[in-house]
Design an enzyme around this catalytic site. Structure first.
Site, short mmCIF file in Angstrom:
data_model
loop_
_atom_site.label_atom_id
_atom_site.label_comp_id
_atom_site.label_asym_id
_atom_site.label_seq_id
_atom_site.Cartn_x
_atom_site.Cartn_y
_atom_site.Cartn_z
N CYS A 75 0.85 -1.18 0.00
CA CYS A 75 0.00 0.00 0.00
C CYS A 75 0.89 1.24 0.00
O CYS A 75 1.85 1.33 0.76
CB CYS A 75 -0.95 0.09 1.18
SG CYS A 75 -2.15 -1.23 1.24
N ARG B 187 4.10 -0.40 -4.62
CA ARG B 187 3.77 -0.91 -3.28
C ARG B 187 2.45 -1.67 -3.24
O ARG B 187 2.09 -2.25 -2.22
CB ARG B 187 3.69 0.25 -2.29
CG ARG B 187 4.97 1.01 -2.14
CD ARG B 187 4.80 2.18 -1.22
NE ARG B 187 4.65 1.77 0.15
CZ ARG B 187 5.64 1.58 1.00
NH1 ARG B 187 6.88 1.79 0.62
NH2 ARG B 187 5.42 1.21 2.24
N TRP C 231 -2.64 -2.81 -1.69
CA TRP C 231 -2.31 -4.23 -1.76
C TRP C 231 -3.21 -4.87 -0.71
O TRP C 231 -3.03 -4.67 0.49
CB TRP C 231 -0.84 -4.46 -1.43
CG TRP C 231 -0.39 -5.88 -1.61
CD1 TRP C 231 0.04 -6.46 -2.77
CD2 TRP C 231 -0.31 -6.89 -0.60
NE1 TRP C 231 0.38 -7.77 -2.54
CE2 TRP C 231 0.17 -8.06 -1.22
CE3 TRP C 231 -0.60 -6.92 0.76
CZ2 TRP C 231 0.37 -9.25 -0.53
CZ3 TRP C 231 -0.41 -8.12 1.45
CH2 TRP C 231 0.08 -9.26 0.81
N ASN D 124 -1.90 2.07 5.54
CA ASN D 124 -1.00 0.99 5.13
C ASN D 124 -0.72 0.17 6.38
O ASN D 124 -0.24 0.74 7.36
CB ASN D 124 0.28 1.63 4.57
CG ASN D 124 1.41 0.63 4.36
OD1 ASN D 124 2.57 1.02 4.32
ND2 ASN D 124 1.11 -0.62 4.22
N GLY D 125 -1.05 -1.13 6.36
CA GLY D 125 -0.77 -1.95 7.54
C GLY D 125 -1.91 -2.89 7.83
O GLY D 125 -2.78 -3.12 6.99
N GLU E 9 17.53 -18.18 -6.42
CA GLU E 9 17.17 -16.83 -6.86
C GLU E 9 16.69 -16.85 -8.32
O GLU E 9 15.71 -16.18 -8.68
CB GLU E 9 18.38 -15.90 -6.68
CG GLU E 9 18.24 -14.49 -7.20
CD GLU E 9 17.09 -13.70 -6.57
OE1 GLU E 9 16.47 -14.17 -5.61
OE2 GLU E 9 16.79 -12.61 -7.09
N LYS F 40 13.03 -15.62 -9.48
CA LYS F 40 12.83 -14.57 -10.49
C LYS F 40 11.83 -15.05 -11.54
O LYS F 40 10.93 -14.32 -11.94
CB LYS F 40 14.15 -14.19 -11.20
CG LYS F 40 15.12 -13.36 -10.40
CD LYS F 40 14.74 -11.92 -10.23
CE LYS F 40 13.95 -11.66 -8.98
NZ LYS F 40 14.60 -11.46 -7.73
N GLU G 234 8.14 -15.36 -9.99
CA GLU G 234 7.40 -14.17 -9.60
C GLU G 234 6.95 -13.31 -10.76
O GLU G 234 5.95 -12.62 -10.66
CB GLU G 234 8.17 -13.34 -8.56
CG GLU G 234 9.46 -12.76 -9.04
CD GLU G 234 10.20 -12.02 -7.93
OE1 GLU G 234 9.58 -11.59 -6.95
OE2 GLU G 234 11.42 -11.88 -8.06
N HIS H 287 17.64 -37.25 -4.47
CA HIS H 287 16.83 -37.67 -3.31
C HIS H 287 15.36 -37.29 -3.47
O HIS H 287 14.63 -37.24 -2.49
CB HIS H 287 17.39 -37.07 -2.03
CG HIS H 287 18.79 -37.51 -1.76
ND1 HIS H 287 19.10 -38.77 -1.32
CD2 HIS H 287 19.98 -36.87 -1.93
CE1 HIS H 287 20.42 -38.89 -1.21
NE2 HIS H 287 20.98 -37.74 -1.57
N LYS I 117 6.23 -4.37 -3.69
CA LYS I 117 7.68 -4.21 -3.52
C LYS I 117 8.10 -4.23 -2.06
O LYS I 117 9.11 -4.79 -1.71
CB LYS I 117 8.08 -2.89 -4.18
CG LYS I 117 9.56 -2.60 -4.14
CD LYS I 117 10.30 -3.33 -5.22
CE LYS I 117 11.80 -3.17 -5.14
NZ LYS I 117 12.49 -4.30 -5.73
C1 F6R Z 1 11.85 -10.75 -5.00
C2 F6R Z 1 11.77 -9.69 -4.03
C3 F6R Z 1 11.32 -10.02 -2.66
C4 F6R Z 1 12.10 -9.20 -1.63
C5 F6R Z 1 11.55 -9.43 -0.22
C6 F6R Z 1 12.34 -8.68 0.83
O1 F6R Z 1 12.33 -10.29 -6.22
O2 F6R Z 1 12.04 -8.56 -4.32
O3 F6R Z 1 11.44 -11.39 -2.39
O4 F6R Z 1 13.45 -9.56 -1.69
O5 F6R Z 1 10.21 -9.02 -0.17
O6 F6R Z 1 12.35 -7.32 0.58
P1 F6R Z 1 13.44 -6.36 1.20
O7 F6R Z 1 14.75 -6.74 0.61
O8 F6R Z 1 13.01 -4.98 0.84
O9 F6R Z 1 13.42 -6.61 2.67
#
Ligand code: F6R
Length: 607
Positions: A2, A27, A74, A100-101, A480, A484, A487, A503, A602
């Site tokens: 949010c 956000r 969000w 937000n929260g 990772e 990527k 997501e 396994h 984000k």
């Molecule tokens: C994936 C991604 C998320 C963040 C996670 C932590 O691409 O961006 O998995 O890494 O939400 O966010 P931060 O690093 O801001 O604590």
């Protein structure tokens, strides 16, 4: 999650709010809304879906007024409908809030309103804040002072009332809020990105703060009276927040990695660039000397960086290092004390679970550090020692340049700890030398051949599942790479340590099943190649990340996404680049929204 904004100033509020929301849309993008003050009423527009829908509405129904609030959502409580969009208003239409929260006493408050005969018009916890404020009397500030103690959970709220059409009141407990001090205007927002192009003078609100904002003044109090907060001047360039000609932020940010890495390395090297120098961070040498163990806490991609960090720290400093998800650490009663260095690794510095883990560590007396990308963020302010990654603003929801700079920072931290323990030798010189050549290596990794990427993109986008394999410090890169892809392309991918495949996951392999192998030269490459033989024997297709002419890899791989060879401890930083590009290309190929993937946000400021 949010994005919220409040504006009081000399200009029309709608363009400022919409522009701020556009910058905050990373956000959350389930629905959006705004409230603008007229002299006798609150005018509200809300729309389900992306901000573009609200913009259309605002075009059709122009609102005039120079005070207002806005929100991009969000969803937590209630589906992403118009009724659940913010602003939410109290029953009498006196007060409107954006939030937000999450309120943890949501059910109890809802019940209370139901029993007192108030008809609630949404499923949100936010409406309860509006209803509580509406029920009080006095100024908006006085109402907030009454209501604040009744709210349990995390909340950043911006409120307006028709009784004071020239005032915005903001308050927080958990999620971030920053006040931008402008010229004949003041703005409150969840993130500086929303106001940076209007002012660089900001005040970060602390938990418990209540900011009463007028066009020409900002007064901050808490439940005990007025408080002083420092005015900071930001050094971010607003230009860095544009797409600079790239189709998506993610692609731009992938290509910004050489500079981001260069800046991060330079920030922490001595002036002759031969040693790592973290003196400016304020580490107390005596305290540091007492450190016997390290805990790294993070979420998501940052957690993957920590897994590499464990490898680096244990290898270079012999300090036993544990890695935890923030959400697990806070509830698992970790064995933490004064001899533990706990580092919260976070791009945003606002991830609720990481912050809670850090708070717990602080309470238990740990030496608390953070590696984060946002100066002044919550983790920055919580930690005793804050190391800034110099990635610059990361807008694409999928983290890229923040990740590689986190890896650089963890390497620099390991080298600094090594030096402080008198362990530095030729290896340190070699790594410092290679760190400075790293931007070049990443540039080379960005130059993969079109045809090879096209082929790899086709293989992945036509499959429903894929397996990403790596070993040692490249196993987290497999995780990772898979994250990527998941997501932004919504295709299932699983990262696995290559030696573990036999396994269980080997059962997935069939003819043509795509396996992505993170296979640059490291001491365990031979072992990985053995695992890839097993993969090939089951008819699966292998896409490998390795040096272009690596003979041993070409014998087991159908395709090689090329990268240059660097020291094996730095290899994760280079090896992840083709995986970022590949995920990006697959998502584009599938016609998906790369920068705003579904259900994600984000900055995850709720538990
Ligand atoms: C994936 C991604 C998320 C963040 C996670 C932590 O691409 O961006 O998995 O890494 O939400 O966010 P931060 O690093 O801001 O604590």
């Amino acid at each position: 999650m949010c994005g919220i904004i409040g504006y009081v100033g000399e200009h029309q509020a709608v363009p400022v709010i919409l522009d701020g929301l556009r910058r905050l849309e990373y956000r959350g993008y389930d629905s959006a809304g705004m409230a603008v003050m007229a002299s006798d009423r609150i005018q509200i527009l809300r729309a389900a879906g992306k901000l573009a829908n609200l913009e259309e509405l605002a075009f059709d129904q122009p609102l005039r007024g120079s005070v207002g609030v806005g929100h991009t959502r969000w969803a937590t409580h209630g589906a992403p409908t118009e009724a659940n969009a913010h602003p939410q208003v109290d029953a009498s239409g006196h007060v409107a809030v954006v939030h937000n929260g999450i309120l943890e006493n949501y059910s109890q408050l809802r019940q209370e309103f139901r029993e007192s005969g108030v008809a609630l018009s949404s499923d949100t916890d936010t409406e309860l804040i509006a209803q509580l404020l509406g029920r009080e009397s006095g100024t908006l500030e006085e109402r907030v002072l009454e209501v604040f103690p009744r709210l349990v959970g995390q909340f950043a709220v911006v409120a307006v009332t028709r009784d004071e059409p020239d005032t915005v009141v903001a308050f927080r407990q958990g999620p971030p809020l920053v006040v931008g001090l402008g010229d004949d205007e003041n703005i409150v927002a969840s993130d500086v990105v929303a106001l940076l192009h209007r002012t660089k003078r900001v005040i970060y609100l602390e938990n418990g703060d209540i900011a009463v904002v007028h066009r020409d003044s900002v007064r901050i109090t808490d439940l005990n009276g007025q408080v002083d907060r420092m005015v900071e001047t930001l050094d971010w360039d607003p230009g860095r927040m544009d797409k600079s000609g790239y189709r998506h932020y993610m692609l731009k940010e992938i290509h910004e990695q050489p500079d981001a890495i260069r800046n991060t390395v330079r920030a922490y090297l001595s002036s002759d660039r031969t040693t790592v120098n973290l003196d400016g961070l304020g580490f107390d040498p005596e305290r540091l000397a007492e450190v016997k163990r390290v805990h790294l806490v993070a979420c998501g991609t940052s957690w993957h960086a920590c897994l590499v960090g464990k490898f680096l720290l244990e290898h270079l400093t012999a300090l036993p290092t544990e890695v935890d998800y923030g959400s697990e650490y806070r509830y698992r009663e970790p064995l933490v004390g004064e001899d533990v260095l706990v580092v919260g690794v976070t791009q945003s510095g606002e991830t609720a679970d990481t912050l809670a883990a850090m708070e717990l560590a602080k309470e238990q007396g740990a030496l608390l550090g953070t590696i984060c990308n946002v100066r002044g963020s919550s983790s920055w302010r919580l930690a005793e020692v804050s190391m800034l990654t110099q990635a610059g603003p990361e807008i694409g929801v999928a983290s890229t340049k923040a990740f590689t700079t986190q890896l650089v920072a963890l390497m620099l931290l390991a080298l600094a700890l090594r030096r402080s323990r008198g362990l530095a030798d030729d290896l340190d010189r070699e790594l410092i030398h290679q760190l400075q050549r790293l931007p070049l290596a990443v540039e080379q990794a960005l130059e993969g051949e079109e045809q090879i990427y096209d082929h790899a993109t086709e293989l992945l986008s036509e499959a429903t599942d894929s397996l990403y394999l790596g070993r040692g410090c490249l196993y987290p890169i497999a995780l990772e790479g898979a994250l990527k892809l998941k997501e932004i392309s919504y295709l299932h991918a699983e990262g696995y340590p290559a030696g573990e495949m036999k396994h269980g996951p080997i059962a997935l392999l069939t003819d043509g099943f795509p396996v992505v192998a993170v296979a640059p030269a490291t001491p365990t490459r031979e072992k990985l190649i053995g695992n890839l033989m097993e993969v090939r024997a089951r008819g699966a297709t292998v896409i490998a990340v390795a040096e272009k002419h690596a003979q041993d890899v070409s014998q087991v791989a159908d395709l090689i996404l090329p990268i240059p060879e660097v020291h094996h401890l730095l290899q994760p930083i280079v090896a992840v680049v083709p995986l970022q590009l590949l995920a990006y290309r697959v998502a584009v190929e599938l016609g998906l929204d790369v920068d705003q993937p579904r259900n994600l946000a984000k900055s995850v400021t709720v538990e």
